[in-house]
Design a protein around this motif. Structure first.
Motif, PDB file in Angstrom:
ATOM      1  N   ALA A  91       0.818  -1.213   0.000  1.00  0.00           N
ATOM      2  CA  ALA A  91       0.000   0.000   0.000  1.00  0.00           C
ATOM      3  C   ALA A  91       0.856   1.269   0.000  1.00  0.00           C
ATOM      4  O   ALA A  91       0.428   2.310  -0.504  1.00  0.00           O
ATOM      5  CB  ALA A  91      -0.928   0.004   1.215  1.00  0.00           C
ATOM      6  N   ASN A  92       2.070   1.182   0.525  1.00  0.00           N
ATOM      7  CA  ASN A  92       2.939   2.348   0.658  1.00  0.00           C
ATOM      8  C   ASN A  92       3.786   2.631  -0.588  1.00  0.00           C
ATOM      9  O   ASN A  92       4.191   3.764  -0.808  1.00  0.00           O
ATOM     10  CB  ASN A  92       3.865   2.161   1.873  1.00  0.00           C
ATOM     11  N   ASP A  93       4.070   1.624  -1.387  1.00  0.00           N
ATOM     12  CA  ASP A  93       4.946   1.798  -2.547  1.00  0.00           C
ATOM     13  C   ASP A  93       4.137   1.641  -3.827  1.00  0.00           C
ATOM     14  O   ASP A  93       3.755   0.528  -4.201  1.00  0.00           O
ATOM     15  CB  ASP A  93       6.086   0.772  -2.518  1.00  0.00           C
ATOM     16  N   PRO A  94       3.864   2.752  -4.547  1.00  0.00           N
ATOM     17  CA  PRO A  94       3.023   2.667  -5.749  1.00  0.00           C
ATOM     18  C   PRO A  94       3.653   1.861  -6.878  1.00  0.00           C
ATOM     19  O   PRO A  94       2.972   1.471  -7.812  1.00  0.00           O
ATOM     20  CB  PRO A  94       2.836   4.130  -6.157  1.00  0.00           C
ATOM     21  N   ARG A  95       4.951   1.592  -6.794  1.00  0.00           N
ATOM     22  CA  ARG A  95       5.618   0.819  -7.837  1.00  0.00           C
ATOM     23  C   ARG A  95       5.398  -0.681  -7.661  1.00  0.00           C
ATOM     24  O   ARG A  95       5.573  -1.448  -8.596  1.00  0.00           O
ATOM     25  CB  ARG A  95       7.114   1.109  -7.812  1.00  0.00           C
ATOM     26  N   LEU A  96       5.050  -1.088  -6.453  1.00  0.00           N
ATOM     27  CA  LEU A  96       4.896  -2.492  -6.109  1.00  0.00           C
ATOM     28  C   LEU A  96       3.423  -2.881  -6.141  1.00  0.00           C
ATOM     29  O   LEU A  96       2.573  -2.157  -5.631  1.00  0.00           O
ATOM     30  CB  LEU A  96       5.459  -2.735  -4.700  1.00  0.00           C
ATOM     31  N   THR A  97       3.121  -4.020  -6.748  1.00  0.00           N
ATOM     32  CA  THR A  97       1.753  -4.542  -6.755  1.00  0.00           C
ATOM     33  C   THR A  97       1.808  -6.008  -6.362  1.00  0.00           C
ATOM     34  O   THR A  97       2.445  -6.816  -7.052  1.00  0.00           O
ATOM     35  CB  THR A  97       1.105  -4.405  -8.148  1.00  0.00           C
ATOM     36  N   LEU A  98       1.177  -6.335  -5.238  1.00  0.00           N
ATOM     37  CA  LEU A  98       1.151  -7.708  -4.749  1.00  0.00           C
ATOM     38  C   LEU A  98      -0.257  -8.266  -4.852  1.00  0.00           C
ATOM     39  O   LEU A  98      -1.236  -7.545  -4.650  1.00  0.00           O
ATOM     40  CB  LEU A  98       1.616  -7.774  -3.287  1.00  0.00           C
ATOM     41  N   GLY A  99      -0.362  -9.549  -5.163  1.00  0.00           N
ATOM     42  CA  GLY A  99      -1.655 -10.238  -5.213  1.00  0.00           C
ATOM     43  C   GLY A  99      -1.652 -11.387  -4.220  1.00  0.00           C
ATOM     44  O   GLY A  99      -0.648 -12.096  -4.081  1.00  0.00           O
ATOM     45  N   PHE A 100      -2.757 -11.558  -3.531  1.00  0.00           N
ATOM     46  CA  PHE A 100      -2.879 -12.590  -2.506  1.00  0.00           C
ATOM     47  C   PHE A 100      -4.067 -13.491  -2.820  1.00  0.00           C
ATOM     48  O   PHE A 100      -5.066 -13.046  -3.360  1.00  0.00           O
ATOM     49  CB  PHE A 100      -3.085 -11.959  -1.123  1.00  0.00           C
ATOM     50  N   THR A 101      -3.946 -14.753  -2.444  1.00  0.00           N
ATOM     51  CA  THR A 101      -5.034 -15.711  -2.606  1.00  0.00           C
ATOM     52  C   THR A 101      -5.264 -16.380  -1.257  1.00  0.00           C
ATOM     53  O   THR A 101      -4.310 -16.786  -0.590  1.00  0.00           O
ATOM     54  CB  THR A 101      -4.685 -16.773  -3.672  1.00  0.00           C
TER      55      THR A 101
END
Length: 196
Positions: free
Chosen positions: A74-84
């Motif tokens: 949420a803090n780094d706009p360059r990073l996108t994580l996906g969770f299952t």
């Protein structure tokens, strides 16, 4: 700073960081506040100079590896994580991408566990230590791991389902204020368009 200069500076600094022992003092992108600290390392195993990157996380009280990953995301706009969510086991990281220039073309992009994918995100623990410790394959998922100060949590892409310890990382750069402002402006424009 323009995109090409930003990318060059990042790669130049990455080369110096990878040549020495990596520790908490090398981390520049921090999320949260508090008396405790932990490090989060992502290794895309994609053959690039910046294949492995590190972020820092601070908190007071209790926190889990999942909370750290979600807060850093949420803090780094360059990073996108996906969770299952896996019933009875909690959440697993199933996708991760990193877009250094926020130009829509990620420098790193891996997702797994779905039918037809060629790998998965293996989870590792290390520490407590002020410098990068030896990694141990985690017996638990990110939802179940309670952080202690100076913990290191690593996720490494396992190509062809062959787990590989995370490599010595480079420090994930701090997003520039202008970049954050542009991302915020983009979100406002999208919200207005969806309301209209």
């Amino acid at each position: 700073m323009n995109k090409s200069l930003s990318s060059f500076s990042f790669l130049l600094l990455s080369g110096f960081a990878g040549a020495q022992t990596f520790g908490f003092s090398d981390i520049v992108n921090w999320t949260g506040t508090g008396t405790n600290r932990a490090a989060f390392v992502l290794d895309w195993n994609d053959g690039t100079v910046t294949r492995s990157m590190a972020w820092g996380f601070r908190w007071t009280g209790s926190a889990t590896a999942e909370q750290m990953l979600r807060d850093v995301d949420a803090n780094d706009p360059r990073l996108t994580l996906g969770f299952t969510l896996y019933s009875g086991f909690g959440y697993a990281l199933t996708a991760a991408s990193y877009d250094l220039n926020l130009d829509g073309t990620p420098e790193h992009d891996r997702d797994g566990f779905a039918l037809g994918t060629t790998g998965y995100w293996a989870f590792y623990n290390g520490g407590p230590s002020s410098t990068l410790p030896s990694w141990t394959s985690s017996n638990f998922g990110i939802t179940s791991v309670a952080l202690v100060t100076d913990d290191w949590e690593g996720l490494s892409w396992a190509p062809d389902f062959n787990a590989v310890n995370p490599a010595t990382p480079v420090a994930a750069p701090v997003p520039e204020p202008a970049t954050l402002a542009m991302v915020g402006l983009g979100v406002l424009v999208l919200r207005r368009r969806t309301r209209g």
